[in-house]
Scaffold this motif. Structure first.
Motif, PDB file in Angstrom:
ATOM      1  N   MET A 161     -20.532   7.718   0.317  1.00  0.00           N
ATOM      2  CA  MET A 161     -21.279   8.686   1.115  1.00  0.00           C
ATOM      3  C   MET A 161     -22.557   9.113   0.399  1.00  0.00           C
ATOM      4  O   MET A 161     -23.610   9.292   1.022  1.00  0.00           O
ATOM      5  CB  MET A 161     -20.410   9.913   1.403  1.00  0.00           C
ATOM      6  CG  MET A 161     -19.287   9.652   2.383  1.00  0.00           C
ATOM      7  SD  MET A 161     -19.942   9.270   4.027  1.00  0.00           S
ATOM      8  CE  MET A 161     -18.407   8.893   4.894  1.00  0.00           C
ATOM      9  N   ALA A 162     -22.458   9.273  -0.912  1.00  0.00           N
ATOM     10  CA  ALA A 162     -23.661   9.609  -1.696  1.00  0.00           C
ATOM     11  C   ALA A 162     -24.698   8.503  -1.579  1.00  0.00           C
ATOM     12  O   ALA A 162     -25.902   8.764  -1.439  1.00  0.00           O
ATOM     13  CB  ALA A 162     -23.287   9.852  -3.148  1.00  0.00           C
ATOM     14  N   VAL A 170     -34.414   7.852   0.490  1.00  0.00           N
ATOM     15  CA  VAL A 170     -35.354   6.760   0.232  1.00  0.00           C
ATOM     16  C   VAL A 170     -36.263   6.564   1.447  1.00  0.00           C
ATOM     17  O   VAL A 170     -37.483   6.405   1.315  1.00  0.00           O
ATOM     18  CB  VAL A 170     -34.589   5.454  -0.086  1.00  0.00           C
ATOM     19  CG1 VAL A 170     -35.540   4.263  -0.083  1.00  0.00           C
ATOM     20  CG2 VAL A 170     -33.894   5.559  -1.430  1.00  0.00           C
ATOM     21  N   ALA A 171     -35.649   6.587   2.638  1.00  0.00           N
ATOM     22  CA  ALA A 171     -36.433   6.380   3.859  1.00  0.00           C
ATOM     23  C   ALA A 171     -37.429   7.512   4.083  1.00  0.00           C
ATOM     24  O   ALA A 171     -38.562   7.289   4.503  1.00  0.00           O
ATOM     25  CB  ALA A 171     -35.500   6.251   5.062  1.00  0.00           C
ATOM     26  N   GLY A 287     -33.281  14.669  -2.813  1.00  0.00           N
ATOM     27  CA  GLY A 287     -32.125  14.046  -2.185  1.00  0.00           C
ATOM     28  C   GLY A 287     -31.573  12.898  -3.000  1.00  0.00           C
ATOM     29  O   GLY A 287     -30.349  12.724  -3.127  1.00  0.00           O
ATOM     30  N   LEU A 288     -32.463  12.099  -3.587  1.00  0.00           N
ATOM     31  CA  LEU A 288     -32.007  11.000  -4.443  1.00  0.00           C
ATOM     32  C   LEU A 288     -31.274  11.528  -5.665  1.00  0.00           C
ATOM     33  O   LEU A 288     -30.216  11.008  -6.058  1.00  0.00           O
ATOM     34  CB  LEU A 288     -33.208  10.149  -4.878  1.00  0.00           C
ATOM     35  CG  LEU A 288     -33.882   9.304  -3.799  1.00  0.00           C
ATOM     36  CD1 LEU A 288     -35.123   8.622  -4.363  1.00  0.00           C
ATOM     37  CD2 LEU A 288     -32.912   8.274  -3.251  1.00  0.00           C
ATOM     38  N   VAL A 346     -28.772  19.550   0.121  1.00  0.00           N
ATOM     39  CA  VAL A 346     -28.461  19.014   1.456  1.00  0.00           C
ATOM     40  C   VAL A 346     -27.674  17.721   1.337  1.00  0.00           C
ATOM     41  O   VAL A 346     -26.677  17.504   2.047  1.00  0.00           O
ATOM     42  CB  VAL A 346     -29.763  18.800   2.257  1.00  0.00           C
ATOM     43  CG1 VAL A 346     -29.488  17.985   3.518  1.00  0.00           C
ATOM     44  CG2 VAL A 346     -30.383  20.137   2.623  1.00  0.00           C
ATOM     45  N   VAL A 347     -28.101  16.841   0.444  1.00  0.00           N
ATOM     46  CA  VAL A 347     -27.397  15.572   0.259  1.00  0.00           C
ATOM     47  C   VAL A 347     -26.007  15.804  -0.319  1.00  0.00           C
ATOM     48  O   VAL A 347     -25.034  15.151   0.087  1.00  0.00           O
ATOM     49  CB  VAL A 347     -28.220  14.630  -0.639  1.00  0.00           C
ATOM     50  CG1 VAL A 347     -27.384  13.435  -1.096  1.00  0.00           C
ATOM     51  CG2 VAL A 347     -29.451  14.151   0.111  1.00  0.00           C
ATOM     52  N   ALA A 348     -25.887  16.730  -1.259  1.00  0.00           N
ATOM     53  CA  ALA A 348     -24.572  17.033  -1.835  1.00  0.00           C
ATOM     54  C   ALA A 348     -23.613  17.530  -0.755  1.00  0.00           C
ATOM     55  O   ALA A 348     -22.445  17.103  -0.689  1.00  0.00           O
ATOM     56  CB  ALA A 348     -24.710  18.070  -2.943  1.00  0.00           C
TER      57      ALA A 348
END
Length: 438
Positions: A161-162, A170-171, A287-288, A346-348
């Motif tokens: 998921m990470a 990346v996008a 995010g990365l 947010v990504v976490a």
């Protein structure tokens, strides 16, 4: 993956290494799945700039037509979101549907430059293309979520998921820049061709995956009853209900904030347009970093604890924006720091949320639970955007920013009053085999 046969006279090699002991980056099928998503999402980011530019600069689209074109991307999620989950749960194999969705989307995107060359391109055509690609995307996401369980073992799903959330980061960093370059060199209609190629490449990568799918289709009781079953599971399971409530709360106020963000940055804070683009890129970079750190922290602390901590940080950036004042260098420094942190948070949150849904929803309900959450979270975005704009007209920009910060902070209530707070991390693996819903 097909293991190589053990070599003779090497007893240690006679026991194949468990799949979960092999890092994801060395697992061929996961690399193919991750690469397919990253390429496809990057192509979609290109079209987010190329399609509106085509409508405005070449087709002289009116404001109402631009509104319809923008809405066309969200309509499929509202119309077909819940039904796509039912379809995904009825399938024994998800990958053929995923490949078909990418091929349909590729054909639709490729029709834009073709129609332009033939002189038949108009705004209605673009709206139809957006609807087709949006519908294919809804179906793809519904099938992709349970498909992850076939490719990735339970012990590595948080890492997976990470990785997928890193794809979005990346996008978000590379997509706009690539879009600008392609629009400049190829013109806007032909820049959309990059999206078509990305969908086609994704389909080819998915076709190369070898992992057999062993999904047991859920028994069908009719479309409506199956939809209701997914809704009931999401609303009555205490953990899934908390995730659903938090997601809806966060996205409603986040979209209300987004509706006034650009005006506030330009008119109130006097941030240069170029710097706004850089700040957005820093959020993607965050995010990365969030994807990289979450995969490692989850092994030590568990997804529950990361979710409990990350939700506390959601209001920080919006609160800082609402209270910010002073010289430009100070405002840029605070915005850069809080934006980067929020990008990671947010990504976490999204990574752990996805892993927990896979953990706590039964295989027969994964598609519908994921579709229910996507439907609710996507649907509330339109309402949040309208509310933010309306409130800004009545109260002004800064009060709306502060209201949004307070609103997002309420998501902590959902998470901290749920079993996620009480569940000890050591017992999480047990839930994989002993779920509340069987």
């Amino acid at each position: 993956m097909t293991p190589h046969p053990p070599r003779p006279n090497h007893p240690a090699l006679n026991t194949p290494e468990p799949l979960h002991a092999v890092p994801l980056r060395k697992q061929r099928d996961y690399r193919l799945l991750w690469s397919a998503r990253t390429i496809s999402i990057t192509g979609s980011e290109v079209s987010k700039l190329a399609v509106p530019l085509t409508a405005v600069t070449l087709l002289a689209a009116s404001p109402s037509e631009m509104g319809l074109l923008t809405a066309a991307s969200f309509v499929p999620a509202l119309l077909f979101g819940l039904h796509s989950g039912v379809l995904a749960d009825r399938l024994a194999r998800h990958r053929p549907l995923m490949i078909a969705c990418e091929l349909v989307a590729a054909a639709a995107a490729a029709s834009v430059p073709l129609a332009w060359l033939l002189g038949g391109l108009n705004v209605t055509w673009l709206i139809i293309v957006a609807l087709i690609i949006g519908t294919a995307g809804v179906m793809f996401r519904a099938a992709n979520f349970p498909h992850i369980a076939a490719v990735v073992p339970p012990e590595q799903r948080t890492d997976a998921m990470a990785g997928f959330n890193a794809s979005y980061s990346v996008a978000s960093v590379s997509g706009p820049g690539l879009a600008g370059l392609l629009v400049q060199t190829l013109t806007a209609p032909f820049a959309v061709l990059a999206e078509a190629l990305s969908f086609l490449t994704s389909a080819l990568l998915l076709r190369a995956i070898r992992t057999p799918e062993k999904n047991e289709p859920a028994p069908s009781h009719g479309m409506w009853r199956d939809v209701v079953e997914g809704l009931r599971a999401s609303a009555t399971h205490p953990v899934l209900r908390a995730l659903l409530g938090a997601g809806v709360t966060i996205n409603f106020f986040a979209m209300a904030y987004t509706a006034v963000y650009m005006l506030y940055m330009l008119k109130t804070l006097d941030i240069p347009q170029l710097m706004i683009g850089i700040l957005i890129a820093l959020s993607g970079l965050g995010g990365l970093l969030g994807a990289w750190s979450t995969a490692r922290l989850a092994k030590r602390y568990g997804e529950n604890r990361i979710l409990l901590v990350s939700v506390l940080f959601f209001p920080i950036e919006i609160l800082a924006v609402g209270l910010l004042d002073g010289p430009l260098w100070w405002k840029l420094s605070v915005l850069a720091l809080t934006g980067t942190i929020t990008g990671g948070i947010v990504v976490a949150f999204a990574t752990c949320m996805g892993a927990i849904v896979l953990r706590d929803a039964t295989p027969q309900l994964r598609g519908r639970v994921n579709a229910t959450m996507t439907f609710a979270v996507q649907g509330v975005m339109a309402l949040g955007g309208v509310t933010g704009g309306f409130l800004a007209e009545l109260l002004g920009l800064r009060p709306v920013i502060l209201i949004c910060a307070a609103g997002i902070a309420m998501s902590t209530i959902w998470i901290w009053t749920s079993p996620l707070r009480r569940l000890p991390p050591a017992s999480e693996d047990e839930l994989t085999n002993n779920r509340i819903y069987r």
